[in-house]
Write an enzyme that holds these catalytic residues in place. Structure first.
Site, PDB file in Angstrom:
ATOM      1  CE1 TYR A  45      -3.437   2.818   0.898  1.00 56.75           C
ATOM      2  CE2 TYR A  45      -1.899   3.347   2.654  1.00 56.75           C
ATOM      3  CZ  TYR A  45      -2.987   3.680   1.882  1.00 56.75           C
ATOM      4  OH  TYR A  45      -3.629   4.876   2.087  1.00 56.75           O
ATOM      5  CB  VAL A  86      -2.526  13.620   1.270  1.00 61.39           C
ATOM      6  CG1 VAL A  86      -3.849  13.331   1.947  1.00 61.39           C
ATOM      7  CG2 VAL A  86      -1.584  12.439   1.313  1.00 61.39           C
ATOM      8  CE1 TYR A 106      -9.513   9.681   1.074  1.00 63.74           C
ATOM      9  CE2 TYR A 106      -8.760  11.915   0.721  1.00 63.74           C
ATOM     10  CZ  TYR A 106      -8.571  10.571   0.621  1.00 63.74           C
ATOM     11  OH  TYR A 106      -7.434  10.114   0.066  1.00 63.74           O
TER      12      TYR A 106
HETATM   13  N1  GLU Z   1      -0.655   7.484   1.632  1.00 62.91           N
HETATM   14  C1  GLU Z   1      -1.650   8.295   2.267  1.00 62.91           C
HETATM   15  C2  GLU Z   1      -2.031   7.688   3.592  1.00 62.91           C
HETATM   16  O1  GLU Z   1      -2.134   6.506   3.681  1.00 62.91           O
HETATM   17  C3  GLU Z   1      -2.817   8.374   1.353  1.00 62.91           C
HETATM   18  C4  GLU Z   1      -3.854   9.354   1.809  1.00 62.91           C
HETATM   19  C5  GLU Z   1      -4.371  10.227   0.706  1.00 62.91           C
HETATM   20  O2  GLU Z   1      -3.749  10.477  -0.308  1.00 62.91           O
HETATM   21  O3  GLU Z   1      -5.482  10.693   0.895  1.00 62.91           O
HETATM   22  O4  GLU Z   1      -2.188   8.351   4.560  1.00 62.91           O
END
Ligand code: GLU
Length: 290
Positions: free
Chosen positions: A177, A243, A225
């Protein structure tokens, strides 16, 4: 209209992302007929972060079909991207594949019968084919940075493992991930990679037309989100943010749009990127709502 502060904050919880200059902005649009338009920092690579969840979902659906939905839902969460709240009451089954918990399960599903290296290889092949660009790569420093500070993601993964919804060692699923989130692309590459979601005649066909519609439906309802409703209201197109400050938005049959600017809203979505896509949609009249 009162001037809005569009600077926002970079994602400081991932140290490698905290170093990115927040004053950058880029945008690229690929039309269904193949014409491309780009502006600003459209050729500067950035971390696509959660936008990778769209590509991993496409892979997971290709591998498992609808059985994926036994392990992850299709409802907006109304919660922060890394929230653990609903997992407790919903017994470890995440609301959707675009919040962190749902993406970790999706990645875990793709890991069935593969090593993390093979799963990441499939993901990179998919993205490179979609963009028709072999230069797209994973930034190892970003992946390491995420692993070092990913305590909330570890908490989500262990929680789901305890509920039997994570089949592999959390270290393996999370390692995969973190690397998928660390894929780097420019706006131009990202807009090209999104063409398969356009369902346009000339775009690469990596996924069936029916599945493309479904992925777009999830992007519209869950892609931003707890600000997904706001993005749907303002922009009227399916989109997925990350993000790192990137957003991929799709005008079905018309265009694939990428915008990037690292300053984020409280919910973790690019402020300037959202504003730019909203302006583009308003001026072109692109909307899935007619
Ligand atoms: N790699 C980020 C995390 O797991 C992804 C979150 C995102 O891009 O919203 O926190």
């Amino acid at each position: 209209m009162a001037a809005r502060d569009l600077r926002g904050e970079v994602a400081a919880y991932i140290p490698e992302l905290a170093r990115v200059d927040p004053r950058q902005f880029g945008m690229a649009v690929v039309l269904a007929d193949g014409r491309e338009f780009a502006t600003g920092d459209a050729d500067v690579p950035f971390s696509i972060q959660s936008i990778s969840k769209v590509f991993m979902l496409a892979l997971a659906l290709g591998k498992l079909g609808d059985t994926l939905w036994n392990r992850v839902g299709r409802e907006p969460s109304g919660q922060a991207f890394n929230s653990i709240l609903q997992l407790e009451s919903e017994r470890g089954r995440p609301r959707n594949p675009f919040i962190n918990a749902g993406a970790i399960v999706t990645t875990d599903a793709v890991l069935d019968g593969s090593t993390p290296r093979e799963a990441l290889g499939s993901l990179l092949r998919f993205i490179r084919e979609a963009a028709e660009d072999d230069r797209i790569h994973i930034n190892e420093a970003v992946a390491r940075s995420e692993r070092a500070t990913g305590h909330l993601n570890y908490a989500l993964a262990h929680f789901m493992h305890a509920h039997g919804n994570l089949r592999h060692d959390p270290d393996l699923s999370l390692g995969t991930y973190f690397h998928q989130c660390a894929v780097e692309m420019t706006c131009r590459q990202l807009a090209r990679s999104g063409r398969f979601l356009m369902n346009a005649p000339g775009a690469p066909r990596l996924v069936s037309a029916v599945r493309v519609r479904r992925i777009n439906a999830l992007m519209l309802t869950c892609g931003h989100y707890d600000a997904s409703g706001d993005f749907a209201y303002r922009v009227g197109l399916p989109g997925k943010s990350g993000v790192g400050g990137g957003i991929l938005a799709i005008a079905p049959g018309r265009a694939s749009i990428a915008a990037w600017s690292p300053g984020l809203s409280r919910q973790g979505n690019s402020l300037l990127g959202t504003e730019a896509i909203e302006m583009l949609a308003r001026q072109t009249g692109w909307s899935i709502f007619g």
